[in-house]
Write a protein that holds these residues in place. Structure first.
Motif, short mmCIF file in Angstrom:
data_model
loop_
_atom_site.label_atom_id
_atom_site.label_comp_id
_atom_site.label_asym_id
_atom_site.label_seq_id
_atom_site.Cartn_x
_atom_site.Cartn_y
_atom_site.Cartn_z
N ARG A 187 -20.55 0.64 -1.46
CA ARG A 187 -20.27 -0.49 -0.57
C ARG A 187 -19.00 -1.23 -0.99
N ARG A 188 -18.82 -1.44 -2.30
CA ARG A 188 -17.67 -2.18 -2.82
C ARG A 188 -16.67 -1.19 -3.43
N VAL A 189 -15.46 -1.14 -2.86
CA VAL A 189 -14.47 -0.14 -3.27
C VAL A 189 -13.15 -0.83 -3.58
N ILE A 190 -12.56 -0.47 -4.71
CA ILE A 190 -11.20 -0.90 -5.05
C ILE A 190 -10.28 0.32 -4.94
N GLY A 224 -18.60 3.98 4.69
CA GLY A 224 -19.65 3.08 4.20
C GLY A 224 -19.19 1.93 3.36
N GLY A 225 -17.89 1.86 3.07
CA GLY A 225 -17.38 0.74 2.28
C GLY A 225 -17.27 -0.50 3.15
N THR A 226 -18.06 -1.49 2.86
CA THR A 226 -18.00 -2.74 3.62
C THR A 226 -17.14 -3.79 2.95
N ASP A 227 -16.89 -3.61 1.66
CA ASP A 227 -16.02 -4.52 0.90
C ASP A 227 -14.96 -3.66 0.22
N VAL A 228 -13.92 -3.34 0.97
CA VAL A 228 -12.84 -2.47 0.48
C VAL A 228 -11.59 -3.32 0.32
N ASP A 236 -18.14 -0.77 -6.83
CA ASP A 236 -19.03 0.35 -7.11
C ASP A 236 -18.24 1.63 -7.40
N GLU A 237 -17.07 1.76 -6.74
CA GLU A 237 -16.23 2.94 -6.95
C GLU A 237 -14.76 2.53 -6.88
N VAL A 238 -13.91 3.33 -7.52
CA VAL A 238 -12.48 3.08 -7.55
C VAL A 238 -11.75 4.34 -7.11
N LEU A 239 -10.78 4.18 -6.26
CA LEU A 239 -9.90 5.27 -5.84
C LEU A 239 -8.52 5.01 -6.41
N VAL A 240 -8.03 5.94 -7.23
CA VAL A 240 -6.75 5.78 -7.92
C VAL A 240 -5.67 6.51 -7.12
N ALA A 241 -4.76 5.74 -6.52
CA ALA A 241 -3.68 6.31 -5.71
C ALA A 241 -2.36 5.73 -6.17
N VAL A 242 -2.04 5.95 -7.44
CA VAL A 242 -0.86 5.35 -8.05
C VAL A 242 0.31 6.33 -8.14
#
Length: 600
Positions: free
Chosen positions: A244-247, A266-270, A347-353
């Motif tokens: 739900r919570r994604v950075i 499904g990410g409501t807090d992105v 809850d999860e992190v996506l690294v796009a650096v």
């Protein structure tokens, strides 16, 4: 200043700002006029010859043409928010509204017995195949994935680019007799070179995403994903949901694709968190706007410090707050503000650096030289030839990650090089572009094109309803222009390729053209050095990147000077001129493809 040499194709090419800015030099005004005439198939084929993927690029291009568009400059005085012509979205119109164009694809020459291997089925390799297969070359394209397209297929979300469009446009190329070997990963360049290919083109992209090795990275590994790998998994259906919570970390277009995809899974807090300022982000402005439009905040000037876990589960990230500081040379550094670190739950992190090239399959003793710092192959920047003469690189594999249209441009140039190499011609001799300059005069005051300048502001592309678009990863968000809106947007084009051509021998220096010019861009004055001359024109010519059009000496000893920067190409100077010293002449430049260059 010397008299302008308008016979040099480079001069008027630079005046057609959109075409000049396009890496593939697509003749933009030419196809926009055809869209206005509802000649969609003709417009599509003009695009196809240059940029190869009109339907794909009409949805996903980074649009280097649009910031260069003259329309954005000339609207600055009469529009609160001046915007260029929607060049990219008009390209999509041609793709969406064309007829069946398969019969218009190139016919194939008899086989010449030369075999070419293309590694990777992305835009660079497919462009090489598209250019060389019709000339009789036997082209084989290898890719680890089952379908062609490369990162076009695996990295761009379906809500931006439907798979049917990829299938169609890669299909046009594969149907040219290409031997496509999907599901085949090349594991050794040395082994490939030993197979006796006459030439090898490497267009395998930049397949490795950069990681962030921060405190807590290993403990939270299961909840941290490399952006491009995650998008790949989403594309193939291996990932169908997210916390739900994604950075999302990173400020490029990949980060925008990640956050919008997460929103649909499904990410409501992105949220997107970047080190730099908002304006310094590498993402295209419209990509940032689209993310924000979908309710995704972008938080800037936060440097990631640590991943925070509790009982083996990721619960958030800690960031240092920074600000931009500039030295006397204008160089920027990020300095801590001194405020306490920020903490964001997730809850999860996506690294796009960022992405980097990886060539583990190319043995370092096979003769191909690599730069020790960048890890990139050492190439000739014009020919894309490596230190092994028959091996060429292009796209992201050549000079690092860029975009689709740059990869296409690389493919065209590499195809010219390969063709010259295999014809035993000097590879470094590049073919000149094909150009013509034709008067558009049909009468005393009539032109063969519509020279009325539209006052309309840029038209918005309609979107699918939010509740529909955000409910599925595969529902296309942008719906594209309809025919009526496409016509109105096409009318905003200023026809920059229809040039104002001046004949000083016919000029009587009556200044009628000066009086009628709506942009005050024509002056008759004494000649001088350029820097000084620019300051004493009727309107100072401030854009040093755009040339001045300077005539030879007139009867009074003065010269005609025209500032090409803000000219509307409206033709009023030519209509008003009593002697015909001004003419409107359409300039068309087409880059010469492989097989059509003149042998040296």
């Amino acid at each position: 200043m010397q008299r302008t040499d308008i016979a040099n194709p480079a001069y008027f090419h630079k005046v057609v700002d959109c075409q000049y800015a396009c890496p593939a030099h697509t003749p933009v005004p030419e196809y926009i006029r055809m869209i206005a005439q509802r000649r969609y198939s003709d417009a599509y084929m003009i695009n196809w010859a240059s940029n190869v993927f009109p339907g794909i690029l009409g949805r996903t291009c980074d649009r280097p043409c649009e910031p260069a568009c003259r329309r954005g400059r000339v609207e600055q005085s009469n529009a609160q928010d001046p915007e260029p012509v929607a060049i990219c979205r008009l390209k999509r119109v041609a793709a969406d509204m064309k007829d069946d164009v398969r019969a218009r694809m190139p016919t194939l020459a008899p086989s010449n017995g030369k075999r070419i291997a293309c590694i990777g089925a992305g835009p660079a390799s497919l462009t090489v195949a598209r250019d060389l297969a019709p000339l009789g070359y036997e082209v084989t394209v290898f890719d680890a994935d089952a379908k062609a397209g490369g990162f076009i297929r695996t990295q761009i979300p379906r809500f931006r680019l439907p798979e049917s469009v990829i299938d169609e446009e890669t299909g046009y190329i594969l149907d040219l007799g290409i031997d496509f070997r999907g599901g085949t990963r090349i594991g050794s360049m040395a082994a490939l070179m030993a197979e006796g290919w006459d030439s090898i083109f490497v267009g395998c992209g930049a397949p490795r995403g950069r990681d962030l090795e921060l405190p807590g990275r290993q403990e939270a590994a299961a909840a941290i994903h490399i952006g491009i790998d995650w998008l790949n998994s989403v594309s193939f259906g291996h990932v169908t949901r997210i916390g739900r919570r994604v950075i999302v970390l990173g400020g490029g277009n990949t980060a925008m694709d990640c956050c919008r995809s997460a929103r649909r899974l499904g990410g409501t807090d992105v949220k997107v968190i970047v080190r730099s300022g908002f304006d310094e982000m590498k993402a295209s402005p419209w990509e940032k706007e689209d993310a924000q439009h979908e309710g995704i905040p972008i938080i800037n000037f936060h440097v990631p410090r640590a991943f925070v876990s509790e009982e083996g589960r990721l619960v958030g990230m800690r960031f240092e707050r920074v600000r931009a500081a500039y030295d006397e040379h204008g160089r920027r550094t990020l300095v801590p503000t001194g405020e306490p670190d920020a903490f964001f739950e997730c809850d999860e992190v996506l690294v796009a650096v960022g992405q980097e090239n990886a060539f583990p399959w190319i043995e370092r003793d096979c003769g191909i030289a690599f730069d020790s710092k960048s890890g990139l192959p050492v190439l000739d920047e014009n020919t894309f030839q490596s230190s092994v003469p028959r091996v060429f690189f292009g796209g992201d594999a050549a000079f690092g990650p860029k975009n689709i249209i740059t990869a296409v441009a690389h493919g065209h140039e590499a195809a010219v090089s390969i063709d010259k190499l295999l014809r035993a011609e000097p590879v470094y001799v590049r073919p000149a572009p094909m150009t013509n300059l034709v008067s558009q005069k049909m009468g005393i005051h009539e032109w063969s094109y519509d020279n009325d300048t539209s006052n309309d502001l840029r038209y918005k592309v309609p979107w699918a309803k939010a509740e529909t678009a955000l409910a599925s990863i595969r529902v296309e968000v942008e719906l594209g222009f309809d025919a009526a809106t496409a016509f109105k947007e096409a009318e905003r084009c200023l026809n920059c390729d229809v040039q104002t051509v001046f004949n000083e021998t016919a000029c009587i220096e009556c200044d009628a053209c000066v009086d009628i010019c709506p942009m005050d861009c024509i002056s008759f004055t004494a000649n001088g050095e350029e820097a000084e001359l620019r300051t004493r024109l009727k309107a100072p010519a401030l854009n040093l990147a755009q040339d001045l059009y300077v005539s030879g000496g007139l009867k009074t000893g003065r010269v005609m000077v025209k500032d090409e920067d803000v000219c509307l190409h409206c033709g009023l100077c030519a209509e008003r001129c009593p002697t015909g010293a001004w003419d409107m002449q359409k300039f068309l430049l087409k880059m010469t493809p492989a097989g059509q260059g003149v042998a040296s």
